[in-house]
Design a protein around this motif. Structure first.
Motif, PDB file in Angstrom:
ATOM      1  N   UNK A 113       0.824  -1.208   0.000  1.00  0.00           N
ATOM      2  CA  UNK A 113       0.000   0.000   0.000  1.00  0.00           C
ATOM      3  C   UNK A 113       0.857   1.255   0.000  1.00  0.00           C
ATOM      4  N   UNK A 114       1.871   1.263   0.877  1.00  0.00           N
ATOM      5  CA  UNK A 114       2.730   2.443   0.970  1.00  0.00           C
ATOM      6  C   UNK A 114       3.507   2.682  -0.324  1.00  0.00           C
ATOM      7  N   UNK A 115       3.993   1.603  -0.940  1.00  0.00           N
ATOM      8  CA  UNK A 115       4.733   1.737  -2.185  1.00  0.00           C
ATOM      9  C   UNK A 115       3.823   2.211  -3.323  1.00  0.00           C
ATOM     10  N   UNK A 116       2.579   1.722  -3.335  1.00  0.00           N
ATOM     11  CA  UNK A 116       1.640   2.167  -4.369  1.00  0.00           C
ATOM     12  C   UNK A 116       1.390   3.660  -4.235  1.00  0.00           C
ATOM     13  N   UNK A 117       1.124   4.116  -3.019  1.00  0.00           N
ATOM     14  CA  UNK A 117       0.902   5.547  -2.794  1.00  0.00           C
ATOM     15  C   UNK A 117       2.146   6.355  -3.177  1.00  0.00           C
ATOM     16  N   UNK A 118       3.302   5.852  -2.776  1.00  0.00           N
ATOM     17  CA  UNK A 118       4.563   6.554  -3.040  1.00  0.00           C
ATOM     18  C   UNK A 118       4.797   6.729  -4.530  1.00  0.00           C
ATOM     19  N   UNK A 119       4.598   5.650  -5.315  1.00  0.00           N
ATOM     20  CA  UNK A 119       4.881   5.708  -6.742  1.00  0.00           C
ATOM     21  C   UNK A 119       3.873   6.579  -7.494  1.00  0.00           C
ATOM     22  N   UNK A 120       2.693   6.771  -6.897  1.00  0.00           N
ATOM     23  CA  UNK A 120       1.659   7.563  -7.574  1.00  0.00           C
ATOM     24  C   UNK A 120       1.710   9.053  -7.226  1.00  0.00           C
ATOM     25  N   UNK A 121       2.625   9.427  -6.345  1.00  0.00           N
ATOM     26  CA  UNK A 121       2.736  10.847  -6.005  1.00  0.00           C
ATOM     27  C   UNK A 121       3.093  11.659  -7.258  1.00  0.00           C
ATOM     28  N   UNK A 122       2.229  12.546  -7.613  1.00  0.00           N
ATOM     29  CA  UNK A 122       2.490  13.390  -8.772  1.00  0.00           C
ATOM     30  C   UNK A 122       2.219  12.738 -10.113  1.00  0.00           C
ATOM     31  N   UNK A 123       1.687  11.511 -10.112  1.00  0.00           N
ATOM     32  CA  UNK A 123       1.408  10.824 -11.379  1.00  0.00           C
ATOM     33  C   UNK A 123       0.263  11.510 -12.105  1.00  0.00           C
ATOM     34  N   UNK A 124       0.387  11.637 -13.417  1.00  0.00           N
ATOM     35  CA  UNK A 124      -0.640  12.270 -14.226  1.00  0.00           C
ATOM     36  C   UNK A 124      -1.765  11.319 -14.585  1.00  0.00           C
ATOM     37  N   UNK A 125      -2.789  11.858 -15.244  1.00  0.00           N
ATOM     38  CA  UNK A 125      -3.980  11.093 -15.567  1.00  0.00           C
ATOM     39  C   UNK A 125      -3.676   9.917 -16.486  1.00  0.00           C
ATOM     40  N   UNK A 126      -2.866  10.131 -17.526  1.00  0.00           N
ATOM     41  CA  UNK A 126      -2.571   9.067 -18.487  1.00  0.00           C
ATOM     42  C   UNK A 126      -1.856   7.904 -17.799  1.00  0.00           C
ATOM     43  N   UNK A 127      -0.889   8.222 -16.965  1.00  0.00           N
ATOM     44  CA  UNK A 127      -0.154   7.169 -16.247  1.00  0.00           C
ATOM     45  C   UNK A 127      -1.096   6.378 -15.339  1.00  0.00           C
ATOM     46  N   UNK A 128      -1.980   7.072 -14.632  1.00  0.00           N
ATOM     47  CA  UNK A 128      -2.915   6.384 -13.762  1.00  0.00           C
ATOM     48  C   UNK A 128      -3.857   5.484 -14.556  1.00  0.00           C
ATOM     49  N   UNK A 129      -4.330   5.969 -15.701  1.00  0.00           N
ATOM     50  CA  UNK A 129      -5.233   5.187 -16.532  1.00  0.00           C
ATOM     51  C   UNK A 129      -4.555   3.906 -17.022  1.00  0.00           C
ATOM     52  N   UNK A 130      -3.335   4.029 -17.484  1.00  0.00           N
ATOM     53  CA  UNK A 130      -2.607   2.869 -18.007  1.00  0.00           C
ATOM     54  C   UNK A 130      -2.363   1.846 -16.907  1.00  0.00           C
ATOM     55  N   UNK A 131      -1.866   2.312 -15.779  1.00  0.00           N
ATOM     56  CA  UNK A 131      -1.528   1.376 -14.705  1.00  0.00           C
ATOM     57  C   UNK A 131      -2.772   0.792 -14.045  1.00  0.00           C
ATOM     58  N   UNK A 132      -3.847   1.554 -13.991  1.00  0.00           N
ATOM     59  CA  UNK A 132      -5.099   1.003 -13.464  1.00  0.00           C
ATOM     60  C   UNK A 132      -5.562  -0.164 -14.321  1.00  0.00           C
ATOM     61  N   UNK A 133      -5.430  -0.033 -15.631  1.00  0.00           N
ATOM     62  CA  UNK A 133      -5.839  -1.097 -16.548  1.00  0.00           C
ATOM     63  C   UNK A 133      -4.933  -2.319 -16.397  1.00  0.00           C
ATOM     64  N   UNK A 134      -3.629  -2.094 -16.317  1.00  0.00           N
ATOM     65  CA  UNK A 134      -2.675  -3.199 -16.173  1.00  0.00           C
ATOM     66  C   UNK A 134      -2.944  -3.977 -14.889  1.00  0.00           C
ATOM     67  N   UNK A 135      -3.166  -3.265 -13.796  1.00  0.00           N
ATOM     68  CA  UNK A 135      -3.430  -3.916 -12.507  1.00  0.00           C
ATOM     69  C   UNK A 135      -4.722  -4.715 -12.567  1.00  0.00           C
ATOM     70  N   UNK A 136      -5.754  -4.174 -13.185  1.00  0.00           N
ATOM     71  CA  UNK A 136      -7.042  -4.863 -13.271  1.00  0.00           C
ATOM     72  C   UNK A 136      -6.937  -6.142 -14.091  1.00  0.00           C
ATOM     73  N   UNK A 137      -6.228  -6.090 -15.208  1.00  0.00           N
ATOM     74  CA  UNK A 137      -6.056  -7.280 -16.041  1.00  0.00           C
ATOM     75  C   UNK A 137      -5.280  -8.353 -15.269  1.00  0.00           C
ATOM     76  N   UNK A 138      -4.188  -7.932 -14.612  1.00  0.00           N
ATOM     77  CA  UNK A 138      -3.402  -8.885 -13.815  1.00  0.00           C
ATOM     78  C   UNK A 138      -4.261  -9.496 -12.719  1.00  0.00           C
ATOM     79  N   UNK A 139      -5.065  -8.676 -12.069  1.00  0.00           N
ATOM     80  CA  UNK A 139      -5.920  -9.151 -10.988  1.00  0.00           C
ATOM     81  C   UNK A 139      -6.932 -10.166 -11.492  1.00  0.00           C
ATOM     82  N   UNK A 140      -7.497  -9.910 -12.660  1.00  0.00           N
ATOM     83  CA  UNK A 140      -8.480 -10.817 -13.240  1.00  0.00           C
ATOM     84  C   UNK A 140      -7.885 -12.212 -13.430  1.00  0.00           C
ATOM     85  N   UNK A 141      -6.693 -12.279 -14.002  1.00  0.00           N
ATOM     86  CA  UNK A 141      -6.091 -13.589 -14.266  1.00  0.00           C
ATOM     87  C   UNK A 141      -5.603 -14.271 -12.992  1.00  0.00           C
TER      88      UNK A 141
END
Length: 304
Positions: free
Chosen positions: A210-238
């Motif tokens: 949790x702490x690392x996720x918050x840390x890496x997202x500090x200052x992250x822009x919308x496009x980066x969040x959108x891409x990584x949200x999708x990657x995490x969701x796909x990984x989670x599904x499988x």
């Protein structure tokens, strides 16, 4: 030195170090050695379940109602072994991602020291799960070949918040299941011990993720969040859809085709999965990782 620039230590840096130091202190006080803590010698008690029956993929179905108690217990033992085997698969992915993440960092620092401690924990957990599945009388269940190859790509390419958020999803889902199993006296004692060990030690791992996720997202822009949200969701599904291998039904002596059909339509199990992930989804939403495309995959996996 003239001409050099030294980045000042920020409040966030201090907070990150503080989390790692507290986790290291906790691990020094409370950690387990599965080789000695788990009763590996007592023969398997076939009168016990391998997991809480309410977590079975068939619980609440017409097929479940037709099964004898012995068949239900045989099924939960195979399902528990499958979940453990999937855990080994993802723990191997986790270890490689964490090790790659700290590869260039100061090994004397608290963050790297904790990361190495977590990797050591995961190595012990993988051995513990493998021995546990074997004692349950199950084969080494593995995800399908396409999913294995997707995992290979993910562990090689994922970094930052995508890696740590996916780690968190896998650990959170397993944590909720195992908290029920470790308290359930219907579950065979050595499995309850395994679950207790994993819950205690994974609670620290989840805090770090949790702490690392918050840390890496500090200052992250919308496009980066959108891409990584999708990657995490796909990984989670499988990850989630690979937890119970289709062969568990045949190995428990059931009709595989019928069991698969009823498990797929089992609203009770879907409800259990959704309720177990409410806190996780709140965290992902607060981190900006619960986007529209991501939601589609979480819904398909019955996590929301």
């Amino acid at each position: 030195m003239a001409g050099s620039t030294v980045r000042p230590v920020t409040q966030n840096d201090a907070q990150d170090d503080g989390v790692s130091r507290r986790l290291l202190d906790s691990a020094a006080v409370l950690a387990y050695d599965p080789a000695t803590e788990v009763d590996w010698d007592t023969p398997l008690d076939l009168d016990c379940h391998g997991a809480s029956p309410e977590w079975s993929t068939l619980y609440g179905t017409t097929y479940w109602a037709e099964l004898t108690e012995a068949q239900r217990k045989a099924l939960t033992r195979q399902e528990a072994a499958s979940v453990a085997s999937t855990g080994i698969w993802f723990e191997m992915i986790l270890q490689q991602m964490v090790l790659r993440d700290v590869y260039t960092k100061d090994p004397a620092g608290d963050e790297v020291q904790w990361a190495l401690t977590e990797i050591a924990d995961e190595c012990r957990h993988s051995i513990m799960f493998a021995r546990g599945a074997q004692k349950l009388g199950a084969p080494s269940y593995r995800p399908s070949r396409p999913v294995m190859e997707l995992g290979r790509a993910f562990k090689t390419l994922a970094f930052g918040e995508a890696a740590y958020a996916a780690i968190l999803v896998a650990e959170e889902v397993l944590d909720v299941m195992q908290r029920d199993w470790m308290r359930d006296e219907r579950v065979v004692p050595f499995v309850r011990t395994i679950n207790n060990i994993h819950v205690v030690e994974e609670s620290r791992h989840m805090k770090f993720a949790r702490e690392q996720t918050r840390k890496r997202l500090r200052g992250a822009g919308r496009v980066r969040r959108q891409i990584n949200a999708f990657v995490v969701a796909v990984a989670s599904y499988y990850i989630v859809t690979s937890m119970v291998n289709r062969k568990v039904y045949e190995n428990a002596g059931l009709d595989e085709k019928r069991a698969l059909a009823e498990a797929k339509a089992n609203e009770h199990h879907k409800s259990m999965m959704r309720s177990s992930c409410s806190g996780l989804m709140e965290f992902l939403a607060s981190a900006g990782l619960l986007t529209g495309p991501a939601l589609a995959f979480y819904k398909r996996a019955h996590l929301i």
